[in-house]
Design a protein around this motif. Structure first.
Motif: not given
Length: 600
Positions: A368-372, A386-393, A505-516
């Motif tokens: 759910q979080l990744v799809n959101l 600008t960075t992607k996260i700064n742009s999104i914010v 954003y950080r949690t999404r990256n951790l889920i994708v890259h480390s399954s946290a």
């Protein structure tokens, strides 16, 4: 916010603080509470833990170093605004939290490790209970409000399920006849329910017969398949009517589940079945292992309590819904008036609607979080330099800001109507407002009245034992008393939204890259869902309304313009009020000056 029956209470003034606490806990843990009144995702102890984990991820080159400054700023703000944390510190927060980019990571980690020991969650929880007791005993409502939020945030991050916390609150303070609430001392009995000690559970499922195909693999997951009811479950199966409905089900027992409560145990056990099912689907695609929504959970240690635990409400189901009739009308209006004729924008909008639907239908929170996040990335335009996260914010913020005050007032009106619609309407009829003012404008007019005004006294008297709603109205009246208070109120919200978007954003990256899978992921999904909905509804309004925008870029630019206009009106209001005194002149002009806060 609901007013619960007080039949369990022997009411007297000495219990006002305890009743306020019980009402606030009820609101904090209710699924459909506005995000501003829910528990924070993290508080000072767990922000410190997050910062230490983030430093480790930076050192292992999993995440960019630039992410740390935002977490450190949030940690510093959280500690400085948390009376419990400040009382536990030996020195000021600035000693522990080194924000200067020139300071080596190893030194930052060293100081944060000491802060982590100082704010160790068990130590913090113990002090939180002590401070709560003192504030409740002396009916200091502002402190109770703050401490109750930190109390629930701490328990959730320890691993308690919100369902368990909510049910425990209602059972203790409002339901049943097991004890009368007649003393503040009973608060210690309530606190003893939450000692953060893990228990061992067994969980019994009814599972589709396909589970038998993997009978040789289940032992690795501490799962046992049995044709018959396990002996120590036989009386419970009858008690909870848990017999097989037909031959297409098998009893499956998940053993040695470590958790803090029955509902949390169900989630841990179900995760094991999910993992087994997902692994099996790698080799067999035609069907999937499925199971009944209800399970029996038994505590194997200490008191041996059992419970029939239903499937918890999905995180994506906790958003605000319109009634079916109004929802269908809004859909028809969207289809009839949607003016986004640009092909790329229309396809993106549809894609986001699809992903939103996938999030609702898929109950695995990581997915759910990744799809959101994918939905949010798809919706917002790209921006160079600008960075992607700064742009999104920057693209999300206008939708959140221009809606914030209106959402707060709408929730206040909803709570007042839920308490006593006719009593509140009677009071609104006495508000000196212009002809044609709606209930939200009239409520804003009521909020700016002096606390000694007869109409305010009448409202407070009518509220009687609904201490939480009276406190909420009083708190908001303080916000709207000065332009600087309004500005600070909005700026605090913007700051928290900024931090939360970056955490998603950080949690999404951790889920994708480390399954946290952090303990606060459900809060992130609720907030991310809310931000996405606000953007989607804003875009639909700009497309179907008088502006008739035809591209997503136009919608986001218009939202930016709306925020600039909003900010300028707030600045003008502050300039027109000399030395930021309380808004002067007639009550009517005071409220009319603020009506722009309710515009969309």
């Amino acid at each position: 916010m609901r007013f619960r029956s007080l039949q369990k209470w022997d009411l007297n003034p000495s219990l006002d603080g305890l009743l306020f606490f019980a009402q606030r806990l009820d609101e904090l843990l209710f699924d459909y509470t506005l995000d501003s009144y829910k528990p924070s995702a993290l508080n000072a102890p767990f922000l410190c833990i997050e910062a230490l984990k983030l430093i480790r991820d930076i050192e292992e080159e999993r995440i960019e170093k630039t992410n740390l400054s935002h977490v450190m700023s949030e940690l510093e703000w959280s500690v400085n605004n948390d009376e419990i944390a400040k009382k536990l510190l030996d020195l000021n927060a600035s000693y522990y939290i080194l924000k200067d980019d020139s300071v080596p990571l190893v030194e930052k980690r060293h100081r944060l490790n000491i802060l982590g020991k100082t704010l160790e969650p068990s130590r913090y929880l113990k002090r939180c209970k002590e401070e709560l007791f003192d504030a409740i005993e002396n009916s200091r409502k502002k402190e109770i409000d703050s401490f109750a939020r930190n109390f629930t945030t701490t328990l959730i991050n320890f691993g308690y399920s919100r369902t368990f916390l909510y049910n425990s609150t209602l059972d203790f303070f409002f339901f049943g006849n097991d004890r009368k609430i007649n003393s503040v001392e009973l608060l210690n009995v309530f606190f003893d329910k939450f000692c953060a000690k893990a228990h061992t559970y067994e969980v019994l499922f009814l599972v589709s017969p396909l589970i038998k195909v993997v009978i040789d693999s289940v032992k690795a997951f501490n799962i046992e398949i049995t044709d018959n009811i396990p002996e120590h479950f036989s009386s419970l199966v009858e008690k909870y009517k848990f017999e097989k409905e037909n031959d297409d089900q098998e009893y499956v027992l998940v053993k040695s589940v470590k958790a803090l409560d029955h509902h949390a145990a169900r989630l841990v056990a179900e995760k094991k079945l999910d993992n087994l099912t997902d692994l099996f689907s790698l080799f067999y695609h035609k069907n999937q292992i499925s199971w009944n929504e209800k399970v029996i959970v038994v505590k194997k240690c200490c008191d041996k309590k059992s419970a029939l635990v239903n499937l918890p409400k999905g995180v994506m189901e906790k958003g605000f819904d319109q009634k079916e009739g109004k929802a269908s009308k809004e859909l028809n209006r969207l289809i009839s008036n949607f003016s986004m004729i640009d092909r790329e924008s229309f396809q993106k909008f549809n894609r986001v609607a699809d992903l939103h639907g996938v999030c609702i239908s898929n109950n695995i929170v990581e997915n759910q979080l990744v799809n959101l996040w994918t939905s949010i990335e798809t919706l917002v335009p790209s921006r160079v330099n600008t960075t992607k996260i700064n742009s999104i914010v920057s693209f999300i913020m206008p939708f959140v800001v221009i809606n914030y005050i209106r959402r707060i007032i709408e929730r206040l009106v909803s709570d007042l109507f839920g308490w006593n619609k006719w009593a509140y309407k009677k009071i609104l009829r006495k508000v000196g407002s212009e002809k044609g003012d709606n209930i939200y404008q009239k409520t804003l007019s009521l909020l700016v009245l002096d606390k000694d005004d007869d109409l305010i006294k009448e409202l407070y008297a009518e509220l009687k034992d609904f201490h939480l709603l009276r406190y909420r109205f009083f708190s908001l009246s303080k916000v709207f008393s000065k332009p600087s208070h309004i500005k600070k109120f909005i700026e605090n919200h913007k700051k928290k939204v900024d931090w939360q978007i970056r955490r998603i954003y950080r949690t999404r990256n951790l889920i994708v890259h480390s399954s946290a899978r952090p303990t606060y992921i459900e809060t992130l999904i609720e907030n991310g869902h809310d931000y996405l909905d606000q953007m989607m509804f804003g875009i639909m309004l700009f497309s179907c309304g008088e502006y008739r925008v035809s591209t997503l870029e136009q919608a986001f630019e218009l939202a930016k313009i709306k925020q600039i206009k909003f900010d300028r009106k707030l600045e003008d209001l502050q300039k027109s009020t000399s030395n930021d005194k309380e808004l002067e002149s007639s009550e009517k002009s005071k409220s009319n000056n603020l009506f722009f806060l309710l515009e969309i």
